[in-house]
Design an enzyme around this catalytic site. Structure first.
Site, PDB file in Angstrom:
ATOM      1  N   GLU A  12       0.873  -1.167   0.000  1.00  0.00           N
ATOM      2  CA  GLU A  12       0.000   0.000   0.000  1.00  0.00           C
ATOM      3  C   GLU A  12       0.913   1.221   0.000  1.00  0.00           C
ATOM      4  OE1 GLU A  12      -3.287   0.159  -0.363  1.00  0.00           O
ATOM      5  OE2 GLU A  12      -2.942   2.318  -0.366  1.00  0.00           O
ATOM      6  N   SER A  13       0.898   1.983  -1.083  1.00  0.00           N
ATOM      7  CA  SER A  13       1.915   3.033  -1.234  1.00  0.00           C
ATOM      8  C   SER A  13       1.832   4.100  -0.150  1.00  0.00           C
ATOM      9  CB  SER A  13       1.832   3.655  -2.625  1.00  0.00           C
ATOM     10  OG  SER A  13       0.572   4.212  -2.862  1.00  0.00           O
ATOM     11  N   CYS A  15       4.214  -2.209  -8.747  1.00  0.00           N
ATOM     12  CA  CYS A  15       2.897  -1.797  -8.247  1.00  0.00           C
ATOM     13  C   CYS A  15       3.017  -0.597  -7.283  1.00  0.00           C
ATOM     14  CB  CYS A  15       2.190  -3.004  -7.643  1.00  0.00           C
ATOM     15  SG  CYS A  15       0.417  -2.764  -7.632  1.00  0.00           S
ATOM     16  N   ARG A  58      -3.386   5.869  -9.290  1.00  0.00           N
ATOM     17  CA  ARG A  58      -3.556   4.732  -8.380  1.00  0.00           C
ATOM     18  C   ARG A  58      -4.901   4.032  -8.604  1.00  0.00           C
ATOM     19  NH1 ARG A  58      -2.987   6.623  -2.509  1.00  0.00           N
ATOM     20  NH2 ARG A  58      -2.998   4.379  -2.193  1.00  0.00           N
ATOM     21  N   ARG A  78      -5.169  -4.243  -7.727  1.00  0.00           N
ATOM     22  CA  ARG A  78      -5.451  -2.817  -7.475  1.00  0.00           C
ATOM     23  C   ARG A  78      -4.299  -1.967  -8.032  1.00  0.00           C
ATOM     24  NH1 ARG A  78      -8.907  -0.946  -3.999  1.00  0.00           N
ATOM     25  NH2 ARG A  78      -7.455   0.309  -2.829  1.00  0.00           N
ATOM     26  N   HIS A 105       2.541  -7.595 -10.696  1.00  0.00           N
ATOM     27  CA  HIS A 105       3.335  -8.274  -9.658  1.00  0.00           C
ATOM     28  C   HIS A 105       4.148  -9.406 -10.274  1.00  0.00           C
ATOM     29  CE1 HIS A 105       1.756  -6.666  -5.763  1.00  0.00           C
ATOM     30  NE2 HIS A 105       0.849  -6.202  -6.591  1.00  0.00           N
ATOM     31  N   GLU A 138       6.430 -11.110  -9.130  1.00  0.00           N
ATOM     32  CA  GLU A 138       6.842 -12.138  -8.161  1.00  0.00           C
ATOM     33  C   GLU A 138       5.752 -13.193  -7.949  1.00  0.00           C
ATOM     34  OE1 GLU A 138       5.642  -9.280  -7.554  1.00  0.00           O
ATOM     35  OE2 GLU A 138       4.515  -9.249  -5.672  1.00  0.00           O
TER      36      GLU A 138
END
Ligand code: GLN
Length: 195
Positions: A49-50, A80, A107, A138, A173, A175
């Site tokens: 969550e930035s 992200c 965002r 998201r 993502h 990963e």
């Protein structure tokens, strides 16, 4: 000489990034304090969550250390929320960011139904065009790319992975899939920056 890559471990899925690096034979370490940046030659800023990440980064005094790291030419890969933190401008809502790559990030911009989804994207990571699987959670949308920014992957004609000099960003993502090509590409950037 092989490299050691740091994974910012303040919040988010940092451990999975380390697992991918392990699978491709690259040493890594969790970075929890700014002084640990001295031990690594590249850094991954993971999703999460930035807003929370930004708060933690400021509380731990990471911003000047990251500015120094970037100015020294050491590569950084933001995925992200990491992309959002590295962008020049952030919208929806606007918030502070490091500004290391000349893009505007919006965002949570892939719409309600599609807030999280898996798809194929078209990437060109130096070995010709290839479809790779990508998971978006998201995710931010790259709304603007500056003239010095290279598009490395697209989804429906929109850029979802980009690079400017030593800074690499992905809206998805990498990963979470078994395709390690984004991490391979970043490890290549780190190796060429250290030689
Ligand atoms: N929606 C998050 C944000 O705006 C990013 C989501 C993610 O990193 N998976 O910070």
């Amino acid at each position: 000489m092989d490299v050691k890559i740091g994974v910012l471990a303040l919040q988010g899925d940092f451990d999975l990034h380390r697992q991918v690096l392990g699978r491709i034979g690259v040493a890594s370490v969790e970075v929890r304090k700014p002084e640990q940046l001295d031990e690594v030659s590249g850094l991954i800023m993971p999703g999460g969550e930035s807003t929370t990440l930004l708060k933690l980064m400021r509380a731990w005094d990471f911003v000047p250390a990251l500015e120094k790291f970037h100015a020294a030419g050491k590569p950084i890969f933001g995925t992200c929320a990491g992309l959002i933190l590295l962008a020049r401008e952030v919208e929806h809502p606007s918030q502070l960011s490091l500004g290391f790559i000349d893009i505007t990030a919006e965002r949570n911009a892939y719409g309600r139904q599609k807030e999280s989804f898996e798809t194929e994207i078209e990437a060109d990571l130096g070995q010709g065009k290839a479809e790779i699987k990508a998971i978006f959670i998201r995710a931010p949308r790259i709304r603007r790319l500056g003239p010095g920014v290279t598009r490395l992957a697209e989804f429906r004609g929109e850029c979802v992975m980009a690079r400017e000099g030593t800074v690499l960003v992905a809206a998805f993502h990498p990963e979470l899939t078994d395709d390690a090509s984004a991490h391979q590409y970043f490890a290549g950037m780190v190796r060429s920056a250290t030689t």
